[in-house]
Design an enzyme around this catalytic site. Structure first.
Site, PDB file in Angstrom:
ATOM      1  N   LYS A  11     -64.073 -46.527  66.876  1.00 47.82           N
ATOM      2  CA  LYS A  11     -64.679 -46.398  68.198  1.00 47.82           C
ATOM      3  C   LYS A  11     -63.643 -46.593  69.298  1.00 47.82           C
ATOM      4  O   LYS A  11     -63.588 -45.799  70.262  1.00 47.82           O
ATOM      5  CB  LYS A  11     -65.799 -47.424  68.360  1.00 47.82           C
ATOM      6  N   CYS A  56     -88.347 -45.503  85.086  1.00 48.36           N
ATOM      7  CA  CYS A  56     -89.166 -44.692  84.179  1.00 48.36           C
ATOM      8  C   CYS A  56     -90.457 -44.242  84.851  1.00 48.36           C
ATOM      9  O   CYS A  56     -90.877 -43.086  84.712  1.00 48.36           O
ATOM     10  CB  CYS A  56     -89.487 -45.479  82.907  1.00 48.36           C
TER      11      CYS A  56
END
Length: 288
Positions: A171, A249
């Site tokens: 990573k 949201c």
């Protein structure tokens, strides 16, 4: 006997004809590797729709990764060694702690030679805010020594060379190349991306390297670089800024799907403010 069986099956077939779709609803719809304990919803749309909605929720770029992540650190100095050090320190450490520690190291003198000259106890004390500071202090010394001995004090720009350095895994190597050189050779998968990809049923894997392989098969190369900070920021807000992500949201272009995604990722709206909870419950009832 056959007649009785047929009589039992016919009502189910008629019900399915009126409302085609999966007969099994509820928790069995999820295949995530780490299943949240909160109620789960069916996610009717694919990962492309999820990603577009996450882009919308993240357009304000207000997560810690945006202002204190490795890319933000690199943008303030453009120093490749500092960026590599930041990536090593950032493992299992909050972005804010990594950012503050880099400022301390800059003041001390953040070069391979100066790190090698710094006594071990002093270097460990400089990393006081970083998790696993003893181990990471050792990594910095060994990595700096390898750079001085094998690469003339410069950070290499090949993934296989980077991964030979102490403290640099898959990573970190991929993120370094993306941040410093602009090379995108793969998807950098950390804990946030691995978990969320499984919770939203993009993949079904147990290890980050498996998640990387599956995502690279399914995502266009244009998303290989942006997907990490995009999902990491989403995960940070889910974990630490629940009120903010819930507000976003509810104001999004698709609040029903957005709330389903929060539900899948283990967020319990019942623990939020009463006004938000009531509105979220209404939206969630419409969605599930």
């Amino acid at each position: 006997m056959r007649m009785r069986t047929a009589l039992r099956v016919l009502p189910l077939m008629a019900l399915y004809a009126l409302n085609p779709g999966p007969l099994i609803q509820g928790p069995m719809c999820f295949r995530g590797f780490a299943r949240p304990r909160t109620p789960r919803c069916t996610l009717p749309l694919g990962m492309e729709e999820h990603i577009e909605l996450i882009k919308e929720l993240r357009k304000d770029r207000s997560a810690p990764v945006d202002s204190m992540g490795v890319r933000a650190i690199h943008n303030t100095s453009k120093d490749s060694y500092e960026t590599l050090v930041a990536l090593i320190l950032s493992t299992r450490t909050k972005d804010s702690a990594t950012y503050e520690t880099i400022q301390v190291l800059r003041h001390h003198g953040l070069t391979p030679l100066n790190i090698l000259k710094t006594p071990a106890l002093t270097l460990t004390s400089l990393l006081a805010k970083v998790n696993h500071r003893n181990r990471k202090a050792s990594y910095l010394r060994e990595m700096s020594e390898m750079l001085m001995n094998n690469f003339g004090g410069r950070v290499p720009d090949q993934e296989w060379q980077l991964r030979k350095l102490k403290g640099v895994g898959e990573k970190s190597a991929l993120l370094y190349l993306q941040t410093v050189t602009g090379k995108v050779t793969g998807i950098a998968v950390d804990a946030h991306l691995h978990s969320i990809a499984n919770w939203l049923s993009w993949v079904e894997t147990k290890r980050p390297h498996q998640t990387r392989k599956k995502l690279e098969q399914r995502l266009p190369r244009t998303l290989w670089g942006p997907i990490n900070p995009l999902v990491v920021g989403f995960g940070q807000e889910l974990a630490r800024e629940k009120q903010k992500i819930l507000h976003k949201c509810l104001r999004s272009s698709n609040p029903s799907l957005a709330l389903q995604m929060l539900c899948a990722c283990g967020m319990d709206v019942r623990k939020q403010k009463p006004s938000l909870h009531n509105l979220a419950q209404t939206r969630l009832a419409e969605a599930c």
